[in-house]
Design a protein around this motif. Structure first.
Motif, short mmCIF file in Angstrom:
data_model
loop_
_atom_site.label_atom_id
_atom_site.label_comp_id
_atom_site.label_asym_id
_atom_site.label_seq_id
_atom_site.Cartn_x
_atom_site.Cartn_y
_atom_site.Cartn_z
N VAL A 36 -0.63 -13.61 26.31
CA VAL A 36 -1.96 -14.11 25.96
C VAL A 36 -2.19 -14.00 24.45
N ILE A 37 -1.87 -12.83 23.89
CA ILE A 37 -2.04 -12.62 22.45
C ILE A 37 -1.16 -13.59 21.66
N GLY A 38 0.09 -13.76 22.12
CA GLY A 38 1.00 -14.68 21.44
C GLY A 38 0.49 -16.11 21.48
N PHE A 39 -0.07 -16.52 22.62
CA PHE A 39 -0.62 -17.87 22.74
C PHE A 39 -1.79 -18.08 21.78
N LEU A 40 -2.69 -17.08 21.72
CA LEU A 40 -3.85 -17.19 20.83
C LEU A 40 -3.42 -17.26 19.36
N ASN A 41 -2.46 -16.43 18.98
CA ASN A 41 -2.00 -16.45 17.59
C ASN A 41 -1.32 -17.76 17.24
N THR A 42 -0.55 -18.30 18.18
CA THR A 42 0.08 -19.59 17.94
C THR A 42 -0.97 -20.67 17.79
N LEU A 43 -1.98 -20.63 18.66
CA LEU A 43 -3.05 -21.64 18.62
C LEU A 43 -3.82 -21.57 17.32
N ILE A 48 -4.95 -24.59 14.50
CA ILE A 48 -6.36 -24.68 14.14
C ILE A 48 -6.62 -24.28 12.69
N LEU A 49 -6.16 -23.10 12.28
CA LEU A 49 -6.55 -22.59 10.97
C LEU A 49 -5.72 -23.14 9.82
N ALA A 446 -5.28 -12.13 16.34
CA ALA A 446 -5.95 -13.03 17.27
C ALA A 446 -7.47 -12.94 17.11
N SER A 447 -7.99 -11.72 16.93
CA SER A 447 -9.44 -11.57 16.77
C SER A 447 -9.90 -12.18 15.45
N MET A 448 -9.08 -12.05 14.39
CA MET A 448 -9.43 -12.66 13.11
C MET A 448 -9.36 -14.18 13.20
N GLY A 449 -8.42 -14.70 13.98
CA GLY A 449 -8.35 -16.14 14.18
C GLY A 449 -9.58 -16.67 14.87
N LEU A 450 -10.07 -15.94 15.87
CA LEU A 450 -11.30 -16.33 16.56
C LEU A 450 -12.48 -16.29 15.60
#
Length: 505
Positions: A36-43, A48-49, A446-450
């Protein structure tokens, strides 16, 4: 329920009590959490960023009429303008120093080296481009942070993205989500990363035990942050200019020593940026690697659009008394961080040729240390260790100010909440100096990406307000007056901002 058990299992494992959880449960759920964390970081960080931050920078550059170029002199003027004292805020110079304290850290020494290692010399060109567009983004978000500021229970200015998200967009739930993500990443975990870098550098250069460095850094950080944001601002205003001056001065000396190689270095940067220099993956491979690593480096370094810096911009007493003046201050911060300090590191490495040596398998801070040693001898290792000590330490205390603002928004900035945050930060510094737990750091990414994604959407939706404020400021300046925010000119904001803060004086 399952998610709660997963989190509980991860916490136990990280704290050394993984034996409490069965092996089958631990392995299965940790794999799921990592996925899950890996998916969010990739996204966030691959799609996105990387493209979103650049796009938003271009958007504000065009909509504000290339303000970062045509008003470059104004950025310096407002930093050193005569300070208005109202007892509630820090000075514009202190706000700039704290923002630079957070920006200028491990990334400026180690991160640039990684960008060169992975993306080649061309990554520096894209890093510059990211910074130039990012100045407009930083202007916009810090202007909004200043506009929507309020006062806490002690009468001190507080604000930031959570406030303009919650009040400006009438989305308090998004403001809370942003605040929680900021507290996790900037308030806690990233300080462990900075401490880890300090401990590693001191161990490599001086053979100091990791725990000893962690103890000293944690104690020093505690002394500063327990004094509050004003104490952080005072320390940052003293340390940041001095450390930056000596670092840039050293690189200028190196530049003069290698002046004949500078034209070839600049040629290498430009050609490599577009894949026209030799590249292992061909032209497109070289272009892609240079662009992605340069954009990421610029993004991580100057934090433009990330939603972190507006938290300290909101704490300032602006001079002139207009929200746009703090926008100019923090736009200058992007320039100083990336165009000046990151470029200094890149120049030092490129002129040494260390990262180009065949078979060299160097990473991060090792490249920077060896590059400086190639110029000035073994003392270079010690200089980098000391530099990263100051750079990373000021990042720790700068990050704290952002987290305290987030506490204010979610209503936990009373004495108990603030003390818990400060104690948690000190403990994370000591812990982080001694070990690297990649899963925790990935979770913070991941939290910083969000956090950054929420902020980018917010500032684009509020861009009309930024444009109106900018035109108002420039009109008053053109008329020869000292720009001043008049709430009467903004009737649409009366139910959204703290009118008491912005009563015309």
């Amino acid at each position: 329920m399952m998610a709660s058990l997963c989190i509980f299992s991860m916490v136990l494992s990280l704290c050394g009590f993984g034996w409490i959880v069965t092996e089958e449960f631990r392995c299965g759920e940790m794999i799921m959490i990592d996925a899950v964390i890996g998916f969010l970081n990739t996204l966030f960080w691959s799609y996105i960023l990387v493209y979103g931050l650049l796009a938003v920078g271009v958007f504000f550059t065009l909509r504000l009429g290339f303000i970062q170029f045509f008003q470059f002199g104004e950025m310096f003027r407002v930093v050193f303008a005569a300070r208005r004292k109202d007892g509630a805020g820090i000075s514009p110079f202190q706000a700039l120093s704290v923002s630079l304290a957070s920006r200028v850290g491990v990334g400026n020494l180690a991160g640039v080296a990684v960008a060169l290692h992975l993306g080649g010399a061309g990554a520096i060109f894209w890093m510059w481009l990211m910074a130039l567009f990012g100045m407009a983004t930083a202007y916009a978000e810090s202007t909004l942070g200043q506009l929507y500021k309020t006062t806490n229970h002690d009468g001190r200015y507080r604000g930031g993205p959570a406030f303009y998200i919650g009040r400006g967009l009438k989305a308090p739930w998004a403001g809370v989500l942003f605040s929680l993500a900021l507290i996790l990443s900037f308030g806690l975990v990233f300080n462990a990363v900075q401490a880890n870098a300090i401990a590693g550098a001191m161990n490599f250069a001086f053979d100091v035990p990791l725990w000893a460095t962690g103890l000293v850094v944690a104690a020093c950080a505690g002394v500063v942050i327990f004094g509050g944001i004003r104490q952080v601002a005072k320390v940052a205003a003293l340390v940041v200019p001095v450390m930056s001056f000596f670092y840039v001065l050293l690189v200028l000396v190196i530049l003069v020593m290698n002046i004949t190689a500078v034209p070839d270095m600049l040629k290498l940067i430009v050609l490599s940026a577009f894949g026209l220099q030799e590249a292992a993956g061909g032209i497109m491979g070289g272009l892609t690697a240079a662009m992605l690593n340069g954009v990421k480096r610029g993004m991580f370094s100057n934090e433009a659009g990330m939603g972190s810096v507006p938290n300290i911009a909101a704490c300032a007493t602006p001079s002139p008394h207009h929200p746009a003046s703090q926008g100019f201050v923090q736009a200058l911060g992007v320039f100083l961080d990336t165009i000046v300090i990151c470029t200094a590191t890149a120049v030092m490495i490129l002129l040494s040729g260390i990262f180009l040596e065949p078979g060299a398998d160097l990473k991060g801070i090792e490249i920077t240390q060896m590059a400086l040693a190639a110029h000035v001898g073994a003392i270079g290792n010690y200089f980098v260790a000391v530099a990263i000590l100051f750079f990373a330490f000021t990042s720790i205390i700068g990050n704290y100010t952002y987290a305290e603002n987030a506490l204010t928004y979610i209503g936990c900035a009373g004495r108990t909440g603030v003390m818990l945050l400060r104690a948690g930060l000190v403990l994370m510094v000591f812990w982080g100096a001694q070990q690297t737990v990649q899963r925790v750091f990935d979770a913070a990414d991941a939290s910083m990406g969000l956090m950054a994604t929420i902020n980018l959407v917010a500032i684009v939706l509020l861009s009309g307000t930024v444009v109106k404020l900018t035109r108002d400021y420039l009109r008053q300046k053109k008329e020869g007056g000292d720009p001043c925010f008049d709430l009467g000119d903004y009737p649409e904001l009366e139910d959204r901002i703290d009118t008491e803060v912005w009563t015309k004086r």
